[in-house]
Design a protein around this motif. Structure first.
Motif, PDB file in Angstrom:
ATOM      1  N   CYS A  94      -1.587  -2.707 -11.925  1.00 28.96           N
ATOM      2  CA  CYS A  94      -0.447  -2.760 -11.009  1.00 28.96           C
ATOM      3  C   CYS A  94       0.766  -3.270 -11.779  1.00 28.96           C
ATOM      4  O   CYS A  94       0.694  -4.300 -12.437  1.00 28.96           O
ATOM      5  CB  CYS A  94      -0.756  -3.678  -9.841  1.00 28.96           C
ATOM      6  SG  CYS A  94       0.671  -3.983  -8.784  1.00 28.96           S
TER       7      CYS A  94
ATOM      8  N   CYS B 136       1.782  -6.902 -10.132  1.00 27.32           N
ATOM      9  CA  CYS B 136       0.978  -8.129 -10.206  1.00 27.32           C
ATOM     10  C   CYS B 136      -0.079  -8.076 -11.293  1.00 27.32           C
ATOM     11  O   CYS B 136      -0.730  -9.077 -11.560  1.00 27.32           O
ATOM     12  CB  CYS B 136       0.327  -8.427  -8.859  1.00 27.32           C
ATOM     13  SG  CYS B 136      -0.983  -7.284  -8.452  1.00 27.32           S
TER      14      CYS B 136
ATOM     15  N   VAL C 115      -2.956  -6.465 -11.376  1.00 29.15           N
ATOM     16  CA  VAL C 115      -4.335  -6.285 -10.941  1.00 29.15           C
ATOM     17  C   VAL C 115      -4.849  -4.930 -11.428  1.00 29.15           C
ATOM     18  O   VAL C 115      -4.067  -3.989 -11.600  1.00 29.15           O
ATOM     19  CB  VAL C 115      -4.417  -6.441  -9.397  1.00 29.15           C
ATOM     20  CG1 VAL C 115      -4.419  -5.103  -8.696  1.00 29.15           C
ATOM     21  CG2 VAL C 115      -5.607  -7.276  -9.006  1.00 29.15           C
TER      22      VAL C 115
ATOM     23  N   HIS D 140      -4.809  -1.041  -3.163  1.00 29.21           N
ATOM     24  CA  HIS D 140      -3.849  -2.080  -3.531  1.00 29.21           C
ATOM     25  C   HIS D 140      -2.397  -1.632  -3.292  1.00 29.21           C
ATOM     26  O   HIS D 140      -2.003  -0.569  -3.705  1.00 29.21           O
ATOM     27  CB  HIS D 140      -4.063  -2.383  -5.012  1.00 29.21           C
ATOM     28  CG  HIS D 140      -3.251  -3.497  -5.521  1.00 29.21           C
ATOM     29  ND1 HIS D 140      -3.609  -4.801  -5.357  1.00 29.21           N
ATOM     30  CD2 HIS D 140      -2.096  -3.513  -6.200  1.00 29.21           C
ATOM     31  CE1 HIS D 140      -2.704  -5.563  -5.919  1.00 29.21           C
ATOM     32  NE2 HIS D 140      -1.776  -4.820  -6.436  1.00 29.21           N
TER      33      HIS D 140
ATOM     34  N   HIS E 293       1.877  -3.322  -2.212  1.00 33.05           N
ATOM     35  CA  HIS E 293       2.731  -4.515  -2.176  1.00 33.05           C
ATOM     36  C   HIS E 293       3.846  -4.390  -1.154  1.00 33.05           C
ATOM     37  O   HIS E 293       4.999  -4.223  -1.504  1.00 33.05           O
ATOM     38  CB  HIS E 293       3.376  -4.725  -3.553  1.00 33.05           C
ATOM     39  CG  HIS E 293       2.443  -5.324  -4.541  1.00 33.05           C
ATOM     40  ND1 HIS E 293       2.245  -6.668  -4.663  1.00 33.05           N
ATOM     41  CD2 HIS E 293       1.636  -4.750  -5.454  1.00 33.05           C
ATOM     42  CE1 HIS E 293       1.368  -6.896  -5.612  1.00 33.05           C
ATOM     43  NE2 HIS E 293       0.973  -5.762  -6.106  1.00 33.05           N
TER      44      HIS E 293
END
Ligand code: ZN
Ligand code: ZN
Length: 201
Positions: free
Chosen positions: A148, A151, A153, A161, A163
């Motif tokens: 990501c 972040c 990840v 995932h 945001h």
């Protein structure tokens, strides 16, 4: 080092052998992917006696370790690398040297590695073969989505995932940037007004 004495110098003689060697230091693409030092490298070799020397054809198998260039996850592979090299007799090499005036022969000579007392060193050949067989950009899986960008990840572990929260903050930041611009405009027009006043005096 490998010995060719058993093979002999009769052209057409063949010898097959298998051997396990230990991986030398920095075996692979340095810092990307490779076989750790000391790990076994399985070799299957075919030695063929030809007029000028010994033609060595072979396959190397080894475990390689590295990390995915997209998500940085450690990965390991079974590497299979094929290679072929001509090891020439020193006398055949001399013959080549005497003809060095001809440029066409020079190029041929460069591909020849001399035998030393009937022995040859396979390490440089193996290194080249392994580097060629390794991926320059290894990935843990072909469609690795990477990390990501916000972040860090690993997206393959968390396909859903996203945001939303950061989107709101980003919108707020854009709003702030907009009001800053307005503020500057106001200041500028104020200064211009001041100049106008001075000119009037
Ligand atoms: Zn990956
Ligand atoms: Zn994220």
């Amino acid at each position: 080092m490998f010995d060719t004495h058993e093979l002999g110098r009769r052209p057409g003689a063949l010898q097959r052998l298998t051997r396990t060697v230990r991986a030398p230091k920095d075996f692979g693409l340095q810092g990307v992917i490779g076989t750790p030092e000391g790990e076994p490298v399985e070799l299957e070799l075919r030695l063929e006696s030809v007029m000028e020397g010994v033609l060595v054809t072979g396959t190397a198998r080894a475990r390689v370790e590295g990390e995915c260039v997209r998500c940085l996850e450690p990965l390991e592979r079974e590497l299979v690398a094929d290679f072929q090299e001509m090891f020439s007799y020193p006398d055949a090499d001399d013959r080549g040297r005497s003809k060095q005036a001809e440029p066409a022969d020079d190029a041929e000579d460069e591909d020849m590695t001399p035998l030393e007392d009937g022995m040859f060193d396979l390490e440089p050949v193996l290194r080249d073969a392994v580097v060629l067989a390794l991926p320059m950009q290894p990935v843990c899986q072909d469609d690795c989505p990477g990390l990501c960008s916000q972040c860090g990840v690993r997206l393959a572990d968390d396909p859903d995932h996203h945001h939303d929260a950061v989107d709101i903050r980003w919108a707020a930041l854009q709003g702030l940037a907009g009001s800053l611009q307005d503020g500057e405009k106001d200041k500028k027009s104020g200064a211009e007004a001041g100049v106008d006043e001075e000119q009037e005096k």
